[in-house]
Structures are given as C-alpha cells and as structure tokens.
Motif scaffolding. Structure first.
Motif, PDB file in Angstrom:
ATOM      1  N   GLU A 169      -2.106  -2.934   7.711  1.00 22.30           N
ATOM      2  CA  GLU A 169      -3.477  -2.710   7.264  1.00 22.30           C
ATOM      3  C   GLU A 169      -4.090  -1.496   7.948  1.00 22.30           C
ATOM      4  O   GLU A 169      -4.786  -0.695   7.323  1.00 22.30           O
ATOM      5  CB  GLU A 169      -4.343  -3.940   7.527  1.00 22.30           C
ATOM      6  N   GLN A 170      -3.822  -1.341   9.241  1.00 29.98           N
ATOM      7  CA  GLN A 170      -4.356  -0.184   9.961  1.00 29.98           C
ATOM      8  C   GLN A 170      -3.824   1.124   9.369  1.00 29.98           C
ATOM      9  O   GLN A 170      -4.568   2.090   9.216  1.00 29.98           O
ATOM     10  CB  GLN A 170      -3.998  -0.286  11.447  1.00 29.98           C
TER      11      GLN A 170
ATOM     12  N   LYS B  67      -1.858  -6.969   1.103  1.00 32.98           N
ATOM     13  CA  LYS B  67      -1.819  -5.519   1.311  1.00 32.98           C
ATOM     14  C   LYS B  67      -0.402  -5.029   1.576  1.00 32.98           C
ATOM     15  O   LYS B  67      -0.007  -3.949   1.119  1.00 32.98           O
ATOM     16  CB  LYS B  67      -2.763  -5.135   2.451  1.00 32.98           C
TER      17      LYS B  67
ATOM     18  N   ALA C 147      -7.472  -1.372   0.240  1.00 31.58           N
ATOM     19  CA  ALA C 147      -7.754  -1.187   1.670  1.00 31.58           C
ATOM     20  C   ALA C 147      -9.131  -1.710   2.036  1.00 31.58           C
ATOM     21  O   ALA C 147      -9.339  -2.214   3.147  1.00 31.58           O
ATOM     22  CB  ALA C 147      -7.644   0.296   2.025  1.00 31.58           C
ATOM     23  N   ALA C 148     -10.082  -1.618   1.096  1.00 30.76           N
ATOM     24  CA  ALA C 148     -11.473  -1.975   1.408  1.00 30.76           C
ATOM     25  C   ALA C 148     -11.716  -3.473   1.446  1.00 30.76           C
ATOM     26  O   ALA C 148     -12.680  -3.926   2.055  1.00 30.76           O
ATOM     27  CB  ALA C 148     -12.408  -1.331   0.393  1.00 30.76           C
TER      28      ALA C 148
ATOM     29  N   GLN D 119     -11.117  -0.786  13.477  1.00 31.40           N
ATOM     30  CA  GLN D 119     -10.133   0.226  13.114  1.00 31.40           C
ATOM     31  C   GLN D 119      -9.580   0.870  14.379  1.00 31.40           C
ATOM     32  O   GLN D 119     -10.327   1.301  15.264  1.00 31.40           O
ATOM     33  CB  GLN D 119     -10.756   1.285  12.210  1.00 31.40           C
TER      34      GLN D 119
ATOM     35  N   THR E 250      -6.554   6.268   4.061  1.00 26.58           N
ATOM     36  CA  THR E 250      -7.718   6.539   3.214  1.00 26.58           C
ATOM     37  C   THR E 250      -8.786   7.348   3.947  1.00 26.58           C
ATOM     38  O   THR E 250      -9.748   7.781   3.322  1.00 26.58           O
ATOM     39  CB  THR E 250      -8.343   5.225   2.720  1.00 26.58           C
ATOM     40  N   THR E 251      -8.616   7.537   5.254  1.00 30.11           N
ATOM     41  CA  THR E 251      -9.655   8.237   6.033  1.00 30.11           C
ATOM     42  C   THR E 251      -9.119   9.469   6.752  1.00 30.11           C
ATOM     43  O   THR E 251      -9.890  10.205   7.343  1.00 30.11           O
ATOM     44  CB  THR E 251     -10.254   7.296   7.093  1.00 30.11           C
TER      45      THR E 251
ATOM     46  N   THR F  12     -11.761  -6.894   2.756  1.00 32.03           N
ATOM     47  CA  THR F  12     -11.594  -7.544   4.053  1.00 32.03           C
ATOM     48  C   THR F  12     -12.423  -8.829   4.068  1.00 32.03           C
ATOM     49  O   THR F  12     -13.258  -9.057   3.201  1.00 32.03           O
ATOM     50  CB  THR F  12     -12.061  -6.636   5.203  1.00 32.03           C
TER      51      THR F  12
ATOM     52  N   VAL G  19      -5.615   1.665   5.982  1.00 33.32           N
ATOM     53  CA  VAL G  19      -6.977   2.160   6.178  1.00 33.32           C
ATOM     54  C   VAL G  19      -6.949   3.612   6.654  1.00 33.32           C
ATOM     55  O   VAL G  19      -7.724   4.455   6.180  1.00 33.32           O
ATOM     56  CB  VAL G  19      -7.742   1.276   7.182  1.00 33.32           C
TER      57      VAL G  19
ATOM     58  N   LEU H 141      -7.644   2.676  -2.327  1.00 31.97           N
ATOM     59  CA  LEU H 141      -8.922   2.523  -1.636  1.00 31.97           C
ATOM     60  C   LEU H 141      -9.499   1.126  -1.841  1.00 31.97           C
ATOM     61  O   LEU H 141     -10.022   0.519  -0.908  1.00 31.97           O
ATOM     62  CB  LEU H 141      -9.919   3.576  -2.137  1.00 31.97           C
TER      63      LEU H 141
ATOM     64  N   ARG I 253      -7.489  -6.700  14.402  1.00 31.88           N
ATOM     65  CA  ARG I 253      -7.907  -7.026  13.044  1.00 31.88           C
ATOM     66  C   ARG I 253      -9.420  -6.980  12.851  1.00 31.88           C
ATOM     67  O   ARG I 253      -9.888  -7.113  11.724  1.00 31.88           O
ATOM     68  CB  ARG I 253      -7.377  -8.387  12.625  1.00 31.88           C
TER      69      ARG I 253
END
Length: 426
Positions: free
Chosen positions: A201-202, A258, A407-408, A156, A208-209, A410, A205, A404, A153
């Motif tokens: 969550e992983q 999330k 996800a952002a 990434q 989005t990448t 945190t 994220v 996004l 957590r």
C-alpha cells in the motif's frame, strides 16, 4: 539506557508490586524520569524470562507503565525516551519491552507512531527484523513485525523510509511465509503477511504522489519480488485468499484487495495464483459483493474496490480462458448490482461504471448489463460506451485514474465491514 539498580525479588507478586512502585513515581526533573525508566527496564528485563513469557503478561507490563503517574505526567518525554531506546539498544529483552510499550501505546495514540516515524524508527525496524539475534527470538521478532505493521498503516512513510526496504528484505519475508507450517493460525502468518500488505500500500500511495514531491520513482518491491520469483513464493498468494475469505476488518480487506489489484493488472503476475485458488477467490469476491449492504458509504467504497479488482481478474487471469469459471453466476451478480427493484437501493454512478467495465470483458459477451438482457450491442457501440464512461483500457492495463481510486480507499483500523448477513442476525 544503563542499569543502575539490581533486584532480588522472590515471587511474581513482589515483581508486580515493585513494578507498580516504579510506574507510580512522581518526578519533576528529566534526570529523575530517566532514573525511573531505567528502573522499569531493569526490573522487567531481569525477570522477563520468569514473569513476562506470554503476550498477556507483556501487555499487562506495558499497561502498568501507560496507566502510571510516571507516564501520564510526562507522556511526550517518556515516549521519546522509549523511542530512543528502540533506536539505540541491541539487547533482546530490552527491545522486547520497549517494542511492546510502543505497540500498545501506539494502538491507542497515533501520536506515538507519528513520533516514531519522525525519529526514523522505520529503517531501524527493517534492520532489526533481519538480524540473526532477533530472528532467533520468535516472540521479539513477531512483536517487531507487528510494530512495523501498526505504525505504517496509519501514516504515509517517507521516501527515505521506503528506500530502507530492499529486495532482500521482501524476499526474506516471503521466505518466512514459505517456511512456516501449513497451519493458517501459525503466529507468523499474520504479522509477516500484514507487513507485506502495508508495504504494498505504501508503494501504491507513493506511486501516486512521487511526481508532486520531487522524488524519483519508487519500485514496488513486493510486486517486483512476485514478478520475478512468484513460482517460488506461492504460499503468500494462498494466504491472501484465506485472509480475504475470513477477514471482517475493512482496512485489512482493502490492503489485500490493493495487492490483488496490482497482481492481476501486471502481465508478469496475472497468473500467479493456482487455478483452484483463483476459483476460491472468485467465490469469495462474489459472496462479499452480495453481502455488502446498499445503504452504507463504507460498503459502497469497499464494493467499488472489489469491482476494480474483479475486472483485471476477469480480463487477465486464467479465468479468461475456457472453461470460464462460473460465467453465469458472475453475470447474475453483476446484473443484480445494477438492477433496481431488488433489495439494493438506487445504483450509484461509480458502481454502474465499474460493473459495465467488468461486463466489457470479451468472454462475458454478449453482456446482460449494457442494453439489457435481450439486447446485443456491436463492438463499435461497446467501445463507444466504454469511452463515454471513461473506461477505455488499452493493452489490458488500468488507467492512472483507477490506480488513484484504489490507492485512495482507506479505512480506520478496527472498523468492521458492513454485512447483510450479520445485520439480519441481529
């Protein structure tokens, strides 16, 4: 690590005295450090069943090493040797000791979890958690789950790490939740659920990448499992609501939100929750929204996430069908969030935009927000307003921008959620 020294200790005090001697060893060569670590593992594993049966005693044992000269003079080397031990050992007592050390060290030093990831421990944890020998040792199993959660957590995971998780692993975790007792304080509830939360969550994220790092798409196996077998694994959903209802740590609230965001935004899982549980969830969201103070950036970020989750709930879940649960209360709360002159500070643009999105849900029309409580706006004007605000959503889905934004959001572990009620009590 091979053990070279045998011990014959007669009581618990002798055990702790011997441990203190070992962790106080001053070494200047790697070979001597290795010998001292072997002695540490030897004495702790040899007497684990006698003196290290509780979480407290394991923590005490770990902190003895963390506070000793052996570790403090050679932190990086000792950490790496313990990580290698996790990667190579299959003996349950040894795994328990090294996992406890890495967990307690990592909670205070992110560098430990970063080293673990660099050395490839995540796939190893996935492997160990599923092995029969580990599953038959509940204390070790729980420790490894907590280590996976805590280490995942704060950073990434790599594409290779996520590839180590298959459908069987996620279903295995969901099976554990279904199999535990109805007691919400069962020790298996939190560690297993939190691993699923952090995996989700992983995946979020990573989605989005993935286009920027050159890797292919990654399937969110948590959402996939619930899309395919949701009717079989209802306990997970019940526990999510229970946790959200009583959790005061912001980072964990965000992890739960999330999952909810993706579940209610997915047609296959939008009605995953029992209707009664869904009503409880609405109550929790309304209460938490009204309890968030207006003068806190952390509260604003959390408020925005709650509102982003509320929209797909209102649009896609059973609550969108008559009889609509607490329609008037939802109207009042949304109106309060964007009305100045109350106990809220001037409304930020994001809150206003997200409230307007919620009130665009057909069954909440005519809206008391857009145009004021006295004014009814035609469908064409509503659509124009939504497009002007960048909120036109087709097919009940959410825009990539919303994904996004969710996800952002945190927060550092341990940070408590701001609360009007708690502030008033103090």
């Amino acid at each position: 690590m091979a053990f070279e020294v045998s011990y014959n200790l007669e009581n618990e005090q002798q055990f702790w005295d011997e441990l203190d001697d070992i962790v106080s060893t001053r070494c200047h060569e790697h070979e001597l450090i290795d010998n001292a670590l072997r002695s540490y593992l030897n004495v702790t594993t040899s007497y684990k069943s006698e003196y290290l049966q509780t979480d407290y005693s394991l923590a005490k044992c770990s902190y003895r090493l963390l506070q000793g000269d052996l570790f403090n003079a050679h932190k990086e080397y000792v950490r790496r040797q313990i990580v290698y031990c996790l990667l190579q050992e299959d003996d349950n007592p040894t795994l328990h000791i090294v996992a406890a050390f890495l967990l307690y060290d990592g909670r205070n030093n992110d560098v430990t979890f970063e080293m673990m990831q660099a050395e490839g421990t995540f796939p190893r944890l996935v492997e160990l958690i599923q092995t029969t020998a580990v599953k038959e040792d509940p204390g070790l199993h729980q420790m490894l789950l907590e280590l996976m959660y805590e280490s995942s957590r704060i950073q990434q995971l790599s594409w290779e790490d996520l590839m180590a998780v298959d459908d069987a692993f996620v279903l295995f975790l969901l099976e554990i939740i279904e199999g535990v007792s109805d007691d919400a304080d069962d020790p298996y509830h939190y560690p297993v659920i939190r691993v699923l939360l952090v995996l989700n969550e992983q995946y979020l994220v990573a989605s989005t990448t993935q286009h920027s790092n050159g890797n292919g798409g990654i399937t969110n196996r948590v959402i996939k499992a619930l899309s395919t077998f949701g009717m079989t694994y209802k306990t997970f959903g019940c526990n999510l609501i229970l946790l959200l209802n009583r959790e005061s740590e912001t980072s964990l609230q965000l992890l739960i939100l999330k999952v909810l965001y993706l579940l209610f935004g997915n047609p296959a899982t939008a009605e995953y929750f029992y209707t009664n549980d869904l009503h409880v969830l609405i109550d929790v969201i309304l209460r938490n929204l009204i309890d968030l103070p207006s003068d806190s950036p952390a509260a604003n970020a959390l408020r925005h996430t709650y509102l982003r989750v509320l929209h797909p709930i209102l649009a896609n879940s059973q609550i969108s069908k008559p009889p609509h649960y607490k329609r008037d209360e939802i109207h009042k709360l949304l109106h309060l969030l964007v009305t100045s002159g109350n106990h809220f500070a001037p409304v930020d643009e994001t809150t206003l935009r997200l409230v307007k999105r919620c009130t665009s849900v057909p069954w909440l029309q005519p809206s008391p927000i857009i145009g004021g409580p006295e004014q009814t706006i035609g469908n064409g004007q509503k659509e124009l307003a939504r497009r002007t605000l960048g909120m036109s959503v087709q097919g009940g889905g959410e825009s990539s921008t919303s994904v996004l934004e969710v996800a952002a959001h945190t927060e550092k572990p341990g940070v408590q959620t701001p609360s009007r009620v708690k502030e008033a009590q103090h």
